[in-house]
Motif scaffolding. Structure first.
Motif, PDB file in Angstrom:
ATOM      1  N   PHE A  85     151.117   4.953  41.056  1.00 37.44           N
ATOM      2  CA  PHE A  85     150.392   6.226  41.031  1.00 37.44           C
ATOM      3  C   PHE A  85     150.376   6.873  42.417  1.00 37.44           C
ATOM      4  O   PHE A  85     150.592   8.066  42.577  1.00 37.44           O
ATOM      5  CB  PHE A  85     148.958   5.998  40.532  1.00 37.44           C
ATOM      6  N   TYR A  86     150.116   6.043  43.437  1.00 41.95           N
ATOM      7  CA  TYR A  86     149.987   6.548  44.812  1.00 41.95           C
ATOM      8  C   TYR A  86     151.296   7.205  45.274  1.00 41.95           C
ATOM      9  O   TYR A  86     151.294   8.279  45.878  1.00 41.95           O
ATOM     10  CB  TYR A  86     149.610   5.381  45.736  1.00 41.95           C
ATOM     11  N   ASP A  87     152.432   6.561  44.941  1.00 44.06           N
ATOM     12  CA  ASP A  87     153.745   7.116  45.325  1.00 44.06           C
ATOM     13  C   ASP A  87     153.988   8.456  44.622  1.00 44.06           C
ATOM     14  O   ASP A  87     154.462   9.411  45.236  1.00 44.06           O
ATOM     15  CB  ASP A  87     154.882   6.147  44.935  1.00 44.06           C
ATOM     16  N   TYR A 108     150.565  15.434  51.271  1.00 44.55           N
ATOM     17  CA  TYR A 108     149.279  15.943  51.764  1.00 44.55           C
ATOM     18  C   TYR A 108     148.059  15.376  51.043  1.00 44.55           C
ATOM     19  O   TYR A 108     146.972  15.361  51.585  1.00 44.55           O
ATOM     20  CB  TYR A 108     149.234  17.476  51.668  1.00 44.55           C
ATOM     21  N   ALA A 109     148.227  14.953  49.783  1.00 49.45           N
ATOM     22  CA  ALA A 109     147.065  14.465  49.021  1.00 49.45           C
ATOM     23  C   ALA A 109     146.707  13.050  49.452  1.00 49.45           C
ATOM     24  O   ALA A 109     147.574  12.277  49.846  1.00 49.45           O
ATOM     25  CB  ALA A 109     147.376  14.488  47.531  1.00 49.45           C
ATOM     26  N   SER A 110     145.428  12.717  49.404  1.00 44.44           N
ATOM     27  CA  SER A 110     145.008  11.338  49.698  1.00 44.44           C
ATOM     28  C   SER A 110     144.205  10.816  48.509  1.00 44.44           C
ATOM     29  O   SER A 110     143.609  11.594  47.762  1.00 44.44           O
ATOM     30  CB  SER A 110     144.186  11.278  50.979  1.00 44.44           C
ATOM     31  N   PHE A 111     144.187   9.504  48.357  1.00 39.56           N
ATOM     32  CA  PHE A 111     143.604   8.897  47.154  1.00 39.56           C
ATOM     33  C   PHE A 111     142.778   7.675  47.523  1.00 39.56           C
ATOM     34  O   PHE A 111     143.147   6.909  48.409  1.00 39.56           O
ATOM     35  CB  PHE A 111     144.743   8.493  46.203  1.00 39.56           C
ATOM     36  N   ASP A 112     141.655   7.533  46.848  1.00 44.17           N
ATOM     37  CA  ASP A 112     140.794   6.375  47.056  1.00 44.17           C
ATOM     38  C   ASP A 112     140.129   6.069  45.721  1.00 44.17           C
ATOM     39  O   ASP A 112     139.935   6.966  44.909  1.00 44.17           O
ATOM     40  CB  ASP A 112     139.727   6.730  48.110  1.00 44.17           C
ATOM     41  N   TYR A 113     139.816   4.804  45.479  1.00 40.54           N
ATOM     42  CA  TYR A 113     139.150   4.498  44.202  1.00 40.54           C
ATOM     43  C   TYR A 113     138.100   3.424  44.393  1.00 40.54           C
ATOM     44  O   TYR A 113     138.131   2.659  45.350  1.00 40.54           O
ATOM     45  CB  TYR A 113     140.167   4.074  43.125  1.00 40.54           C
ATOM     46  N   GLU A 114     137.141   3.422  43.476  1.00 47.45           N
ATOM     47  CA  GLU A 114     136.115   2.374  43.483  1.00 47.45           C
ATOM     48  C   GLU A 114     135.912   1.880  42.054  1.00 47.45           C
ATOM     49  O   GLU A 114     136.168   2.613  41.087  1.00 47.45           O
ATOM     50  CB  GLU A 114     134.805   2.902  44.071  1.00 47.45           C
ATOM     51  N   ASP A 115     135.447   0.674  41.941  1.00 52.58           N
ATOM     52  CA  ASP A 115     135.282   0.037  40.636  1.00 52.58           C
ATOM     53  C   ASP A 115     134.253   0.795  39.793  1.00 52.58           C
ATOM     54  O   ASP A 115     133.213   1.213  40.295  1.00 52.58           O
ATOM     55  CB  ASP A 115     134.821  -1.414  40.888  1.00 52.58           C
ATOM     56  N   ALA A 116     134.539   0.981  38.505  1.00 55.80           N
ATOM     57  CA  ALA A 116     133.602   1.698  37.626  1.00 55.80           C
ATOM     58  C   ALA A 116     133.376   0.937  36.322  1.00 55.80           C
ATOM     59  O   ALA A 116     133.090   1.519  35.285  1.00 55.80           O
ATOM     60  CB  ALA A 116     134.135   3.096  37.345  1.00 55.80           C
ATOM     61  N   GLY A 117     133.550  -0.372  36.347  1.00 53.49           N
ATOM     62  CA  GLY A 117     133.238  -1.189  35.171  1.00 53.49           C
ATOM     63  C   GLY A 117     134.389  -1.258  34.169  1.00 53.49           C
ATOM     64  O   GLY A 117     135.556  -1.191  34.542  1.00 53.49           O
ATOM     65  N   TYR A 118     134.021  -1.383  32.883  1.00 52.45           N
ATOM     66  CA  TYR A 118     135.019  -1.557  31.810  1.00 52.45           C
ATOM     67  C   TYR A 118     134.791  -0.538  30.708  1.00 52.45           C
ATOM     68  O   TYR A 118     133.674  -0.046  30.531  1.00 52.45           O
ATOM     69  CB  TYR A 118     134.904  -2.970  31.221  1.00 52.45           C
ATOM     70  N   GLN A 119     135.854  -0.239  29.951  1.00 48.56           N
ATOM     71  CA  GLN A 119     135.716   0.627  28.772  1.00 48.56           C
ATOM     72  C   GLN A 119     136.574   0.046  27.642  1.00 48.56           C
ATOM     73  O   GLN A 119     137.529  -0.687  27.885  1.00 48.56           O
ATOM     74  CB  GLN A 119     136.162   2.052  29.091  1.00 48.56           C
ATOM     75  N   THR A 120     136.212   0.389  26.405  1.00 47.22           N
ATOM     76  CA  THR A 120     136.982  -0.135  25.268  1.00 47.22           C
ATOM     77  C   THR A 120     138.350   0.545  25.239  1.00 47.22           C
ATOM     78  O   THR A 120     138.475   1.713  25.616  1.00 47.22           O
ATOM     79  CB  THR A 120     136.266   0.138  23.928  1.00 47.22           C
ATOM     80  N   ALA A 121     139.369  -0.197  24.809  1.00 48.05           N
ATOM     81  CA  ALA A 121     140.722   0.358  24.788  1.00 48.05           C
ATOM     82  C   ALA A 121     141.531  -0.306  23.688  1.00 48.05           C
ATOM     83  O   ALA A 121     141.254  -1.444  23.298  1.00 48.05           O
ATOM     84  CB  ALA A 121     141.397   0.122  26.135  1.00 48.05           C
TER      85      ALA A 121
END
Length: 669
Positions: free
Chosen positions: A525-527, A536-549
């Motif tokens: 995704f980052y590439d 120019y875009a920058s990306f960061d993420y943090e944990d947000a738990g689980y969801q059904t899938a």
């Protein structure tokens, strides 16, 4: 260095370490230790003589808690943290001013090669201000999202931070994440706008961004150029004025927090400690709150930035401690050390790192298993955010399943294994930890819990056994110039992202917040984001738990036999495309046999993709010069029957290099 020569001063043998022999060889600058400093000639560099470069010990009692400042430098990737740290080291006289001072605190080979900071590094600086001598403990931290655990650990030893922002690029995703880490830890934040010497620098715009995003008044920002050293002195002034001193007291019993550690082959574990209370000195008996083992302190000191022994360390100070811990499992990061027979309440320590990506790691040759095991143990001591589970595979042998904080973290760990321990490994495809909610009481009793975590796709339970599957989700923050917003939103939607927020942080820059399934962003995704936004875009993420899938387990079959190492867990909608790619890669990698090989991707009993490796075939019609067609048909039929029989008894051995080719992620496929 021994020279065979005549007798030198104060030397009773023919083997003379220095003077006369050196003179014979025309080395006038090498002289006997007895004459050291007695003439005007320059003395040889002390480091030629082993440990001679140890300076005389500093009396740390000269620095009471009110004259100590402990601070970290935090920022987004490549905003100039390590360069600023270099200038601070030069200003305080810790290192000499030379043109070679580039990222002095980045000591690892992998950091030098990639130009990024991977490990937080500590340095103690001495600074005179208004007639007072101050001790400043600086911790330089990594900027990449994968190493945010290093940042959060470093903040536990600090009372304040320097938040460095690039005057050209402005606030980026990791700037926001690191600010909130410091804010949650209730630390003083000093905003520093760096790179004001650049042609396109716009510090006023960045000041407004900082005021809008972090609610810090613009007059508190310090504008500097770390590369040229412009206005860096005012940063040290601000550290002394705005960051509070540590709250410890020397008269209280010893309480020291281990916030980092490394392993030395000869001296055992070297622990980096922050003293919250008390005093520690060489010869003290200390106890680890985690293991309850007793150790004798062999050496204490400060990092300046290299190790410099001292007699004692006092409350509020940051330094290192060697206590003869020979086993890598003994020095737990987050452990509290206290004096023997003076027990104290342990410090809260750290939340254990939550692995985001799992990958199997196997030695290329099974005879290297024990060497690799000891290398992984030593490296996980230095990088405690890696989790290790034993694992084994039919094709690759005994190995481990390792949990990492991200893909770059996995690459760096692998590179460090190769460079520091000379270990070559096979890494399997990275997967994320899924969960399954079990349906029957019998299964719950068997697994001893209702909700099980699956880190190995081969152990993914069947749909009949579970009520629902859960996949990990993350809250991603993308900061981008507004002309790329449309393309980036399309990319996020293609990765099953759900938009949560969109906010302009100034006239030209947008902050997007999306909820992503972790397995969609973990590989490339980052590439894709960087190529869509011209970097120019920058990306960061943090944990947000689980969801059904709607998850399915996809098997790869070779002539009807499942290949366990290639089993993957995919979302139902993407199963066909992923299966097709793996089959195509396998077709390119597998050697041809004397019989046909059918490569199939299957979900349960349903085949969703297929490729065929054609058999080697002898031309049985070569001896027929014309003649009746039935003769030719008879020969071809006999050959086909032989191939069919061979296919039943023939075993397909998948070579290791074929596994490696298939398991390596290839963005072009």
């Amino acid at each position: 260095m021994w020279l065979l020569a005549g007798r030198g001063p104060r030397c009773g043998r023919a083997l003379v370490p220095w003077a006369s022999g050196a003179a014979c060889l025309g080395l006038p600058w090498l002289r006997c230790p007895a004459t050291r400093g007695s003439t005007a000639e320059p003395w040889a560099p002390a480091r030629l003589y082993g440990s001679g470069d140890r300076k005389e010990k500093i009396d740390m009692s000269r620095f009471p808690a009110e004259n100590i400042r402990n601070f970290s430098v935090i920022a987004h990737v490549d905003h100039g943290k390590s360069t600023l740290a270099d200038r601070l080291l030069e200003l305080t006289g810790t290192i000499d001013k030379t043109k070679n001072n580039k990222q002095v605190l980045d000591k690892l080979q992998v950091e030098r090669e990639r130009g990024i900071t991977v490990k937080a590094q500590t340095a103690s600086l001495f600074y005179n201000c208004e007639g007072k001598q101050y001790l400043l403990n600086l911790i330089d931290t990594p900027g990449h999202v994968d190493f945010s655990y290093e940042v959060s650990r470093s903040l536990s030893a600090c009372q304040g931070v320097l938040l460095v922002v690039d005057a050209n690029e402005g606030i980026q995703a990791q700037t926001v994440a690191n600010f909130f880490l410091a804010f949650e830890a209730q630390l003083s934040v000093i905003p520093v706008i760096n790179k004001i010497d650049l042609k396109n620098a716009d510090p006023e715009r960045v000041e407004k961004q900082i005021e809008k995003a972090f609610d810090i008044p613009s007059d508190e920002c310090i504008k500097i150029s770390a590369k040229l050293g412009t206005n860096v002195e005012s940063v040290l002034q601000a550290v002394i004025e705005r960051i509070p001193p540590p709250q410890g007291h020397c008269k209280n019993p010893l309480r020291a927090l281990v916030f980092d550690s490394t392993f030395d082959q000869y001296r055992g574990v070297i622990a980096n400690i922050a003293l919250f209370d008390g005093v520690v000195s060489k010869g003290d008996k200390i106890v680890s709150a985690h293991t309850q083992k007793i150790y004798e302190v062999n050496e204490v000191g400060i990092l300046n930035p290299n190790e410099q022994p001292t007699d004692k360390l006092y409350a509020g100070q940051v330094g290192y401690l060697i206590a003869g811990m020979k086993d890598v499992t003994e020095a737990q990061i987050g452990d509290t050390l206290y004096l023997h027979k003076q027990p104290v309440e342990p410090l809260p320590g750290f939340k254990s790192a939550k692995p985001m990506v799992f990958a199997g790691m196997y030695p290329i040759d099974q005879s290297e298993y024990n060497n690799l095991k000891s290398a992984i143990e030593k490296l996980t001591l230095n990088d405690s955010s890696v989790t290790v589970y034993r694992d084994s595979s039919l094709a690759l042998g005994a190995g481990w399943r390792l949990g990492f904080l991200g893909l770059l973290h996995m690459e760096v760990f692998n590179q460090r294994l190769e460079q520091e321990y000379n270990a070559s490994v096979i890494l399997t495809t990275p997967t994320v930890p899924y969960k399954a909610v079990l349906s029957s009481a019998k299964l719950i009793k068997e697994y001893r819990e209702k909700e099980i975590t699956i880190i190995n796709p081969a152990q993914f339970p069947e749909k009949s056994k579970v009520t629902e599957y859960l996949e990990p989700v993350v809250l991603g923050t993308v900061i981008t110039p507004d002309e790329y917003t449309g393309k980036i939103m399309m990319l996020c939607q293609a990765r099953r992202g759900v938009q949560k927020n969109m906010m302009y942080i100034d006239q030209h820059r947008v902050m997007l917040k999306y909820l992503f399934p972790l397995n969609e962003i973990v590989v490339d995704f980052y590439d894709s984001l960087k190529s869509l936004s011209s970097g120019y875009a920058s990306f960061d993420y943090e944990d947000a738990g689980y969801q059904t899938a709607e998850l399915v387990k996809m098997d790869i079959l070779l002539n009807g036999n499942i290949v366990e190492e290639l089993v993957t867990v995919v979302h139902k909608d993407k199963a066909h495309s992923v299966g097709k790619v793996i089959c195509e890669r396998l077709k390119d990698s597998l050697p041809r046999q004397l019989f046909e090989i059918a490569i199939q991707a299957a979900i349960g009993s349903k085949i969703i993709a297929r490729e065929t490796v054609k058999a080697y075939r002898k031309n049985v019609l070569a001896k027929c010069y014309g003649g009746d067609i039935t003769r030719k048909m008879k020969l071809l039929k006999r050959q086909a029957e032989g191939k069919k029989k061979l296919r039943k008894v023939g075993n397909i051995e998948v070579p290791k290099d074929a596994f490696i080719k298939v398991l390596k992620t290839q963005p072009d496929k």
